[in-house]
Design an enzyme around this catalytic site. Structure first.
Site, PDB file in Angstrom:
ATOM      1  N   TYR A  15      31.287  39.383  60.490  1.00  0.00           N
ATOM      2  CA  TYR A  15      32.439  38.579  60.069  1.00  0.00           C
ATOM      3  C   TYR A  15      33.593  38.744  61.073  1.00  0.00           C
ATOM      4  CZ  TYR A  15      36.511  37.057  57.450  1.00  0.00           C
ATOM      5  OH  TYR A  15      37.690  36.448  57.090  1.00  0.00           O
ATOM      6  N   GLU A  37      38.631  35.137  49.326  1.00  0.00           N
ATOM      7  CA  GLU A  37      39.841  35.978  49.387  1.00  0.00           C
ATOM      8  C   GLU A  37      40.415  36.182  47.987  1.00  0.00           C
ATOM      9  OE1 GLU A  37      40.842  37.781  51.782  1.00  0.00           O
ATOM     10  OE2 GLU A  37      39.976  36.870  53.563  1.00  0.00           O
ATOM     11  N   TRP A  45      36.770  44.031  50.731  1.00  0.00           N
ATOM     12  CA  TRP A  45      36.191  42.861  51.382  1.00  0.00           C
ATOM     13  C   TRP A  45      34.689  43.031  51.556  1.00  0.00           C
ATOM     14  CZ3 TRP A  45      36.982  38.068  51.562  1.00  0.00           C
ATOM     15  CH2 TRP A  45      36.502  37.243  52.584  1.00  0.00           C
TER      16      TRP A  45
END
Length: 189
Positions: A15, A37, A45
Site C-alpha cells: 500500500y 479510512e 490500518w
C-alpha cells in the site's frame, strides 16, 4: 530510508509503495478510500487492509450506485456474509456516503473535482524528515471534514480526513528520504 510505518507487513508495504500519497481522480477509488479510512476509526490500518478484499466483494468494488441503494437488511446480510468490520454504523455510512457522493457528482460533475478544488488541483507536497513531524490533522482536513458532514457524510472526522487526503494523494507525506516522495520520484525520471 523509506517511511517506517508499514513495518514488515506485506500489505502495508505494498500500500505504501503503490498507493499511499499517489494522486487519483477516480471517484470509485476515492469512495473506496473514504470507506476504508472511515472503517479504520479506532482501529489500525493493517486490520482494515487485511479486510480490503472482503470490502471489495461486499460492496461490488465500491460501486457508488449499488452502495447508495443498500437497505439496512442488505447491510446486515453483508455484515454476516463478509469479513468486514462489523460496526453497523460504519456499514451504514457506506450507503449514506454513496448517496452524498451522487449528490456531489450532480452538482460538481465528480467527487474528485469537488475535493481537488480545495488544493487548486495540485497535491500538497510536504517535506518531513521524521514521521513524528507528520500531523494527525490540519486546517484543511478540518475544513473538508466540516464541509462533508454538512453534506451528510459520516465517519469523516478531521483525523480520518487527513489520512484520506494522504490515501488519495492530495497530500504527499512520504519522508523526504523515502524513494516514494514526489521529489525523489521526479529525480528518477
Amino acid at each position: 530510508m523509506e517511511c517506517s510505518w508499514p513495518g514488515n507487513n506485506q500489505l502495508m508495504q505494498l500500500y505504501h509503495d503503490k498507493e499511499w500519497c499517489v494522486s487519483t481522480t477516480d471517484d470509485q477509488y476515492i469512495f473506496e478510500m473514504l470507506t476504508l479510512e472511515g472503517a479504520q476509526a479506532g482501529l489500525s490500518w493493517s486490520i482494515v487492509l487485511a479486510k480490503r478484499e472482503e470490502y471489495q466483494k461486499a460492496f461490488r468494488n465500491f460501486d457508488i450506485s449499488y452502495c447508495s441503494t443498500l437497505t439496512d437488511k442488505d447491510l446486515m446480510n453483508l455484515q454476516e456474509q463478509y469479513n468486514v468490520i462489523k460496526h453497523f454504523a460504519k456499514l451504514q455510512s457506506v450507503r449514506s456516503n454513496a448517496q452524498a457522493i451522487i449528490k456531489i457528482q450532480k452538482e460538481f460533475e465528480s467527487l474528485s473535482l469537488f475535493l481537488w478544488r480545495y488544493v487548486d488541483f495540485k497535491p500538497i507536497i510536504n517535506h518531513w524528515n521524521s514521521e513524528e513531524q507528520i500531523p494527525a490533522q490540519t486546517p484543511l482536513s478540518t475544513q473538508i471534514s466540516k464541509d462533508l458532514k454538512k453534506r451528510g457524510f459520516k465517519f469523516v472526522g478531521p483525523v480520518t480526513m487527513y489520512s484520506f487526503l494522504q490515501a488519495i494523494g492530495m497530500v504527499d507525506d512520504h519522508l523526504t528520504s523515502c524513494p516514494y516522495h514526489t521529489s525523489n520520484k521526479e529525480r528518477k525520471i
